[in-house]
Design an enzyme around this catalytic site. Structure first.
Site, PDB file in Angstrom:
ATOM      1  N   ASP A  63      -4.643  -8.371  -3.629  1.00  0.00           N
ATOM      2  CA  ASP A  63      -4.961  -8.206  -2.213  1.00  0.00           C
ATOM      3  C   ASP A  63      -6.250  -8.935  -1.801  1.00  0.00           C
ATOM      4  OD1 ASP A  63      -4.946  -7.345   0.396  1.00  0.00           O
ATOM      5  OD2 ASP A  63      -5.065  -5.210  -0.040  1.00  0.00           O
TER       6      ASP A  63
ATOM      7  N   HIS B  61       0.828  -1.220   0.000  1.00  0.00           N
ATOM      8  CA  HIS B  61       0.000   0.000   0.000  1.00  0.00           C
ATOM      9  C   HIS B  61       0.862   1.269   0.000  1.00  0.00           C
ATOM     10  CE1 HIS B  61      -3.339  -2.673   0.428  1.00  0.00           C
ATOM     11  NE2 HIS B  61      -2.989  -3.053   1.649  1.00  0.00           N
TER      12      HIS B  61
HETATM   13 ZN    ZN Z   1      -3.124  -7.199   2.355  1.00  0.00          ZN
END
Ligand code: ZN
Length: 463
Positions: free
Chosen positions: A329, A278
């Site tokens: 993800d 991220h």
């Molecule tokens: Zn993750």
């Protein structure tokens, strides 16, 4: 004699067009050894005895961040709650979902997620694996039971795997006790070392697999533990979630006196081994420093959009030559071109400009996104992948050159059409470790794997 034997074991493919490190090439012959690695790449060659693969060959895309089991949550977290839906309320739904999953369930869901990935152009997955224990939080008789199921799903589908067992010890900053939703993740460092030994043995039996570590986040491990783990496992990738949410940044400042990315840069000496998943909330200074550290930013644009995380500081990061890759993800949608599109579109909406994730006048944005994500993803997964050249794994996504969206397109425009218009529907054939696993857009084991997935998720929904 040995050379003769090696020759006989080569499998040869012939492509009308292929995207090589030197650029676009025609009539490309690629020979693959029985280890699944590319032996030779020769442009401008006749087909000869090679298998002709119709279409345009690209290196398969690495998926650097995945929690496979979350694929089974499709549609579960899209209803408005009483107040302020957020990442944190989504996480409660996720904890409820995983609380009942058996090893069979995890294997069935992972296999389905992995065939979707292969059909969508991803040929290697980085499985950030934290669902370790039974529903009561006890290790299974084989501490690597769940890791073995992930490996089995990789083996059944043909996707390359970098297994990233997660070190998760605390429920939050300051050594908070885990809550009931987290008990299946928890290991102290010594048990994590045992889990890593077992996981290493599991991965060693799997061709096309590698291993790294994944300290879950600065909230789930202590700083001493993180230093210890990075020292014990001194080789291979290190992945960590960082700065996904503003609350996480605020809590980190309160607990450690620094922002997450700042703390990691100052205290851990980030380098090419590291992948910060991220890295959404960074100051300009953190952005420039992360870019020059050599670490990879693991961007998951569709999930970050789904969870309302925020927008990555892309323009500054790219100007500072930062490496990035893409990950699916939560697997809310599995689509390599769509991840790249979402990344670029989020930057366009933020900057109110076009063609942001490229730095050179005249450069194709699709090519810039695709090639940078290949390089960053390959680095983050610690494998020789992402390039059609000798010594790299023969992972190839082949586009349908008869698709109407490609009419009149050639060269880099093909990548622009794929990323911004046609998406994963362009992908017709996928070769993984030198073997065709997707033909006419369909994985060879789709029927059986889908049946198991459907049965599993239906049973979970009705439990
Ligand atoms: Zn993750």
């Amino acid at each position: 004699m040995a050379a003769c034997r090696a020759r006989r074991e080569l499998r040869a493919y012939h492509f009308g067009t292929a995207f090589l490190p030197s650029g676009w090439a025609n009539d490309v012959l690629i020979e693959v050894g029985d280890d699944g690695m590319i032996a030779t790449v020769s442009p401008n060659r006749p087909q000869g005895a090679a298998e002709r693969v119709a279409g345009i060959a690209l290196p398969g895309m690495p998926n650097l961040h995945c929690h496979a089991f979350q694929k089974g949550m499709a549609g579960l977290a899209e209803r408005r709650g009483p107040v302020g839906d957020s990442f944190w309320t989504w996480r409660e739904v996720m904890y409820r979902f995983l609380s009942a999953l058996t090893p069979d369930d995890v294997e069935a869901i992972a296999a389905y997620a992995y065939i979707e990935m292969l059909e969508a152009g991803f040929t290697t997955v980085g499985e950030f694996h934290y669902l370790h224990h039974d529903p009561a939080g006890r290790p299974y008789a084989d501490i690597g039971e769940m890791a073995a199921r992930i490996a089995a799903a990789s083996s059944a589908t043909g996707i390359g795997l970098t297994l990233l067992p997660s070190l998760y010890t605390y429920g939050g900053f300051g050594g908070a006790a885990p809550n009931s939703g987290q008990i299946r993740f928890i290991n102290p460092t010594d048990r994590f070392v045992t889990l890593m030994e077992r996981s290493r043995a599991i991965v060693a039996k799997l061709p096309g697999a590698a291993i790294g570590i994944a300290p879950h986040s600065l909230r789930a491990v202590s700083t001493d533990q993180l230093r210890e783990a990075a020292a014990i496992f001194a080789e291979g990738p290190v992945h960590i979630h960082a700065a996904e949410q503003t609350k996480e940044v605020d809590d980190c400042v309160a607990s450690l006196g620094a922002r997450p990315v700042q703390w990691l840069l100052d205290e851990m000496g980030l380098d090419r081994r590291w992948c910060l998943i991220h890295a959404t909330h960074m100051t300009e200074d953190e952005t420039a420093r992360l870019a020059s550290s050599g670490a990879v930013a693991g961007l998951c644009p569709l999930t970050e959009g789904s969870l309302g995380d925020g927008i990555f500081n892309g323009e500054t990061y790219l100007a500072a030559h930062g490496a990035f890759g893409i990950g699916t993800d939560s697997n809310i949608q599995i689509d390599a071109p769509a991840e790249l599109r979402q990344l670029e579109y989020s930057q366009r909406l933020k900057a109110r400009a076009r063609n942001v994730m490229t730095t050179t006048e005249g450069e194709s944005t699709g090519r810039s996104l695709y090639t940078r994500a290949l390089a960053g993803g390959s680095q983050a997964l610690g494998q020789s992948i992402g390039v059609l050249a000798p010594g790299y794994r023969a992972d190839i996504a082949v586009l349908d050159d008869n698709h109407p969206d490609l009419a009149g397109a050639s060269g880099d425009m093909v990548l622009d059409v794929m990323v911004f218009s046609a998406g994963r529907g362009l992908i017709r054939t996928v070769i993984a470790s030198g073997k065709p696993v997707v033909l006419d857009g369909r994985h060879h084991a789709r029927e059986a794997i889908t049946k198991k997935y459907r049965d599993t998720v239906s049973r979970l929904a009705n439990a």
